[in-house]
Design a protein around this motif. Structure first.
Motif, short mmCIF file in Angstrom:
data_model
loop_
_atom_site.label_atom_id
_atom_site.label_comp_id
_atom_site.label_asym_id
_atom_site.label_seq_id
_atom_site.Cartn_x
_atom_site.Cartn_y
_atom_site.Cartn_z
N PRO A 31 0.82 -1.23 0.00
CA PRO A 31 0.00 0.00 0.00
C PRO A 31 0.84 1.27 0.00
O PRO A 31 0.48 2.26 -0.63
CB PRO A 31 -0.83 -0.12 1.28
N SER A 32 1.99 1.24 0.66
CA SER A 32 2.88 2.41 0.68
C SER A 32 3.45 2.67 -0.71
O SER A 32 3.55 3.82 -1.15
CB SER A 32 4.01 2.20 1.67
N PHE A 33 3.83 1.59 -1.41
CA PHE A 33 4.33 1.74 -2.78
C PHE A 33 3.23 2.31 -3.68
O PHE A 33 3.50 3.17 -4.51
CB PHE A 33 4.83 0.40 -3.32
N ALA A 34 2.01 1.84 -3.51
CA ALA A 34 0.90 2.33 -4.33
C ALA A 34 0.66 3.82 -4.10
O ALA A 34 0.46 4.58 -5.05
CB ALA A 34 -0.37 1.53 -4.04
N ARG A 35 0.70 4.24 -2.85
CA ARG A 35 0.52 5.67 -2.55
C ARG A 35 1.68 6.50 -3.08
O ARG A 35 1.49 7.59 -3.60
CB ARG A 35 0.36 5.88 -1.04
N CYS A 36 2.89 5.97 -2.94
CA CYS A 36 4.08 6.70 -3.38
C CYS A 36 4.07 6.96 -4.89
O CYS A 36 4.46 8.04 -5.33
CB CYS A 36 5.31 5.90 -3.00
N GLY A 42 4.22 10.08 -9.93
CA GLY A 42 4.59 8.68 -9.71
C GLY A 42 4.64 7.90 -11.01
O GLY A 42 5.55 7.09 -11.23
N ALA A 43 3.67 8.14 -11.88
CA ALA A 43 3.65 7.47 -13.18
C ALA A 43 4.87 7.88 -14.01
O ALA A 43 5.47 7.04 -14.70
CB ALA A 43 2.37 7.80 -13.93
N ARG A 44 5.26 9.14 -13.93
CA ARG A 44 6.44 9.62 -14.66
C ARG A 44 7.70 8.95 -14.15
O ARG A 44 8.57 8.53 -14.93
CB ARG A 44 6.55 11.14 -14.53
N VAL A 45 7.81 8.81 -12.83
CA VAL A 45 8.99 8.14 -12.26
C VAL A 45 9.04 6.67 -12.69
O VAL A 45 10.09 6.18 -13.11
CB VAL A 45 8.96 8.25 -10.71
N LEU A 46 7.90 5.98 -12.63
CA LEU A 46 7.88 4.57 -13.05
C LEU A 46 8.20 4.43 -14.53
O LEU A 46 8.93 3.50 -14.92
CB LEU A 46 6.53 3.95 -12.73
N ILE A 80 9.48 -3.17 -7.67
CA ILE A 80 8.74 -1.93 -7.40
C ILE A 80 7.40 -1.93 -8.14
O ILE A 80 6.36 -1.58 -7.56
CB ILE A 80 9.58 -0.69 -7.78
N LEU A 81 7.41 -2.33 -9.40
CA LEU A 81 6.17 -2.38 -10.18
C LEU A 81 5.18 -3.39 -9.59
O LEU A 81 3.98 -3.12 -9.52
CB LEU A 81 6.47 -2.72 -11.64
N ALA A 82 5.68 -4.53 -9.16
CA ALA A 82 4.81 -5.56 -8.58
C ALA A 82 4.20 -5.10 -7.25
O ALA A 82 3.00 -5.29 -7.01
CB ALA A 82 5.59 -6.85 -8.38
N LEU A 83 5.00 -4.49 -6.40
CA LEU A 83 4.48 -3.99 -5.13
C LEU A 83 3.46 -2.87 -5.36
O LEU A 83 2.44 -2.80 -4.68
CB LEU A 83 5.62 -3.50 -4.24
N THR A 84 3.73 -2.01 -6.32
CA THR A 84 2.80 -0.92 -6.63
C THR A 84 1.47 -1.48 -7.15
O THR A 84 0.40 -1.05 -6.71
CB THR A 84 3.42 0.03 -7.67
#
Length: 90
Positions: A31-36, A42-46, A80-84
């Motif tokens: 949930p923290s990764f999703a909020r981050c 956030g989409a730009r960073v990913l 990171i993508l999986a946790l998000t």
């Protein structure tokens, strides 16, 4: 001994009493990764992380160390993508 006719061998009835709060274990970072990574920043960073790692190719002259380094980066970005995604309920 229990009556075998009372046993439920199939279906998802056992899951009906589980709330969403119970579905996420305490201390789960998803949930923290999703909020981050929520929102346009956030989409730009990913997208940048994916471009730098997952969408990057190396030439045939790349050293073993360079290949290993890139694979480690790819593993981290994939995590990171999986946790998000898990934190968003996907």
């Amino acid at each position: 001994m229990a009556d075998p006719t009372e046993w439920n061998y199939g279906g998802w009835a056992w899951l009906e009493g589980v709330s969403s709060a119970e579905a996420v274990p305490a201390g789960d970072p998803a949930p923290s990764f999703a909020r981050c990574f929520a929102g346009p920043d956030g989409a730009r960073v990913l997208d940048t992380l994916k471009a730098m790692t997952l969408e990057r190719t190396l030439g045939p002259d790349a050293s073993d160390a360079t290949l290993r380094d890139l694979e480690g980066q790819r593993r981290l970005v994939t995590l990171i993508l999986a946790l998000t995604a898990r934190g968003q309920g996907a």
